[in-house]
Design an enzyme around this catalytic site. Sequence first.
Site, PDB file in Angstrom:
ATOM      1  N   HIS A 104      -5.115   9.455  -2.041  1.00 27.22           N
ATOM      2  CA  HIS A 104      -6.082   8.543  -1.430  1.00 27.22           C
ATOM      3  C   HIS A 104      -7.522   8.803  -1.150  1.00 27.22           C
ATOM      4  O   HIS A 104      -8.192   7.651  -1.052  1.00 27.22           O
ATOM      5  CB  HIS A 104      -5.424   7.800  -0.144  1.00 27.22           C
ATOM      6  CG  HIS A 104      -5.595   6.387   0.079  1.00 27.22           C
ATOM      7  ND1 HIS A 104      -4.785   5.712   0.710  1.00 27.22           N
ATOM      8  CD2 HIS A 104      -6.458   5.475  -0.385  1.00 27.22           C
ATOM      9  CE1 HIS A 104      -5.000   4.561   0.736  1.00 27.22           C
ATOM     10  NE2 HIS A 104      -6.263   4.278   0.043  1.00 27.22           N
ATOM     11  N   ASP A 126      -1.216   0.116   3.661  1.00 25.46           N
ATOM     12  CA  ASP A 126      -0.866   1.743   3.795  1.00 25.46           C
ATOM     13  C   ASP A 126       0.033   1.781   5.039  1.00 25.46           C
ATOM     14  O   ASP A 126      -0.124   0.970   5.824  1.00 25.46           O
ATOM     15  CB  ASP A 126      -2.281   2.313   3.956  1.00 25.46           C
ATOM     16  CG  ASP A 126      -2.023   3.826   3.600  1.00 25.46           C
ATOM     17  OD1 ASP A 126      -0.777   4.413   3.720  1.00 25.46           O
ATOM     18  OD2 ASP A 126      -3.007   4.419   3.426  1.00 25.46           O
ATOM     19  N   HIS A 128      -0.230   4.614   6.585  1.00 24.06           N
ATOM     20  CA  HIS A 128      -1.115   5.518   7.443  1.00 24.06           C
ATOM     21  C   HIS A 128      -2.474   4.713   7.766  1.00 24.06           C
ATOM     22  O   HIS A 128      -2.797   3.956   6.718  1.00 24.06           O
ATOM     23  CB  HIS A 128      -1.304   6.617   6.616  1.00 24.06           C
ATOM     24  CG  HIS A 128       0.158   7.142   6.424  1.00 24.06           C
ATOM     25  ND1 HIS A 128       0.739   7.089   5.112  1.00 24.06           N
ATOM     26  CD2 HIS A 128       1.203   8.309   7.196  1.00 24.06           C
ATOM     27  CE1 HIS A 128       2.000   7.920   5.150  1.00 24.06           C
ATOM     28  NE2 HIS A 128       2.262   8.522   6.165  1.00 24.06           N
ATOM     29  N   ASP A 130      -5.404   6.352   7.831  1.00 23.49           N
ATOM     30  CA  ASP A 130      -6.418   7.215   6.965  1.00 23.49           C
ATOM     31  C   ASP A 130      -7.447   7.162   7.819  1.00 23.49           C
ATOM     32  O   ASP A 130      -8.655   7.024   7.116  1.00 23.49           O
ATOM     33  CB  ASP A 130      -6.537   6.472   5.561  1.00 23.49           C
ATOM     34  CG  ASP A 130      -5.366   6.637   4.711  1.00 23.49           C
ATOM     35  OD1 ASP A 130      -4.537   7.347   4.916  1.00 23.49           O
ATOM     36  OD2 ASP A 130      -5.269   5.883   3.516  1.00 23.49           O
ATOM     37  N   HIS A 143      -6.609  12.978   2.231  1.00 23.02           N
ATOM     38  CA  HIS A 143      -6.095  11.728   1.879  1.00 23.02           C
ATOM     39  C   HIS A 143      -5.860  11.239   3.287  1.00 23.02           C
ATOM     40  O   HIS A 143      -5.523   9.847   3.120  1.00 23.02           O
ATOM     41  CB  HIS A 143      -5.061  11.855   1.044  1.00 23.02           C
ATOM     42  CG  HIS A 143      -3.611  12.538   1.567  1.00 23.02           C
ATOM     43  ND1 HIS A 143      -2.430  12.323   1.022  1.00 23.02           N
ATOM     44  CD2 HIS A 143      -3.548  13.228   2.612  1.00 23.02           C
ATOM     45  CE1 HIS A 143      -1.311  12.918   1.885  1.00 23.02           C
ATOM     46  NE2 HIS A 143      -2.173  13.475   2.614  1.00 23.02           N
ATOM     47  N   ASP A 229      -2.016   2.101  -1.326  1.00 17.52           N
ATOM     48  CA  ASP A 229      -1.009   3.268  -1.176  1.00 17.52           C
ATOM     49  C   ASP A 229       0.256   2.966  -1.455  1.00 17.52           C
ATOM     50  O   ASP A 229       0.742   1.951  -0.825  1.00 17.52           O
ATOM     51  CB  ASP A 229      -1.508   3.915   0.139  1.00 17.52           C
ATOM     52  CG  ASP A 229      -0.773   5.190   0.045  1.00 17.52           C
ATOM     53  OD1 ASP A 229       0.266   5.365  -0.372  1.00 17.52           O
ATOM     54  OD2 ASP A 229      -1.420   6.065   0.823  1.00 17.52           O
ATOM     55  N   ASP A 231       2.746   4.295  -0.674  1.00 16.36           N
ATOM     56  CA  ASP A 231       3.588   4.594   0.463  1.00 16.36           C
ATOM     57  C   ASP A 231       4.005   3.452   1.561  1.00 16.36           C
ATOM     58  O   ASP A 231       4.555   3.417   2.455  1.00 16.36           O
ATOM     59  CB  ASP A 231       3.466   5.882   1.259  1.00 16.36           C
ATOM     60  CG  ASP A 231       2.123   6.105   1.897  1.00 16.36           C
ATOM     61  OD1 ASP A 231       1.572   4.983   2.361  1.00 16.36           O
ATOM     62  OD2 ASP A 231       1.586   7.112   2.210  1.00 16.36           O
ATOM     63  N   GLU A 274      -1.575   7.579  -4.733  1.00 17.71           N
ATOM     64  CA  GLU A 274      -0.450   8.224  -4.150  1.00 17.71           C
ATOM     65  C   GLU A 274       0.941   8.189  -4.919  1.00 17.71           C
ATOM     66  O   GLU A 274       1.974   8.338  -4.502  1.00 17.71           O
ATOM     67  CB  GLU A 274      -0.106   8.022  -2.632  1.00 17.71           C
ATOM     68  CG  GLU A 274      -1.302   8.495  -1.653  1.00 17.71           C
ATOM     69  CD  GLU A 274      -1.757   9.879  -1.622  1.00 17.71           C
ATOM     70  OE1 GLU A 274      -0.890  10.481  -1.828  1.00 17.71           O
ATOM     71  OE2 GLU A 274      -2.597  10.084  -0.740  1.00 17.71           O
TER      72      GLU A 274
END
Length: 302
Positions: A104, A126, A128, A130, A143, A229, A231, A274
């Site tokens: 990322h 995402d 997360h 980030d 990332h 992303d 994930d 990712e």
Amino acid sequence: MTQTVRVIGAPIDYGTNRRGVDMGPSAIRYAGLAEQLERANVTVVDDGDVRAPRAEERDPEAEPPANGRAKFLRETREVATGLADRVERALASGELPLVLGGDHSVAIGSVTGSARNADIGVVWFDAHGDFNTPETSPSGNVHGMPLAAVLGVGEFANAQWATATGLSPENVAIVGLRSVDERERDAIADSGVTTFTMSDIDERGIASVADDALDVATAGTDGVHVSLDLDWLDPREAPGVGTPVRGGVTYREAHAALEAVAERDRLRSMELVEVNPILDERNETASLATELAASALGTKIL
């Protein structure tokens, strides 16, 4: 007039500690990206890959935490700078750049390039935030820092290669949060960025959340950059990612959100990041990435 999508690969893994994500662009192409996008009635031009500088010999899965510094920041900066130039050129030619990661950290380059000569908003799909910086990151992996970087948070405040975006946090929405570091949580809360957790999606539904996120990103802007992303999805849907977190969005929720992007007709640029084919099962995650990109560009399941 038919939209032209320029595909730009960014095959890097400098920002993560799992091998294989640098093969993501090849896996996504192999999964039939061009064919999926053509079903959305766009013209696809593949611009190849940005140059990735050679890092010193390393075993990323054995490296210890970076103790207050970002790992491989020089290499990340070089890729981001080259990628930003290619994204800018695509937009200047009237094309929509679609960046294929890689980890990322490539978003630093794509957001920077997209924001040149325009005021943009960002929707960040995402698990997360980030939003770490070298000081707050437990791992030093970039990332986990790209959104903080393009907003000039912490040590990134004077990093012109990352922050020359003019991006306003009031035009940034993170969708699907479910894994945030403690110090990162405080930074997000203080930033002015709008956040939607998985609990928000559970309570309100993906359609309502996606509409609100797009309202944030389109308010007074020239267009929207979508950072996706893989994930963000539940690992049962997208197993081929380096930092899976249980409890993500479903296949249909993901498509519904990207269909909402298409319906707004404000998409300016996009990245898919990712995808790690080493961790994937029968290239399922790469195939899903191609489908979601097509949904963002106008393809509907039904």
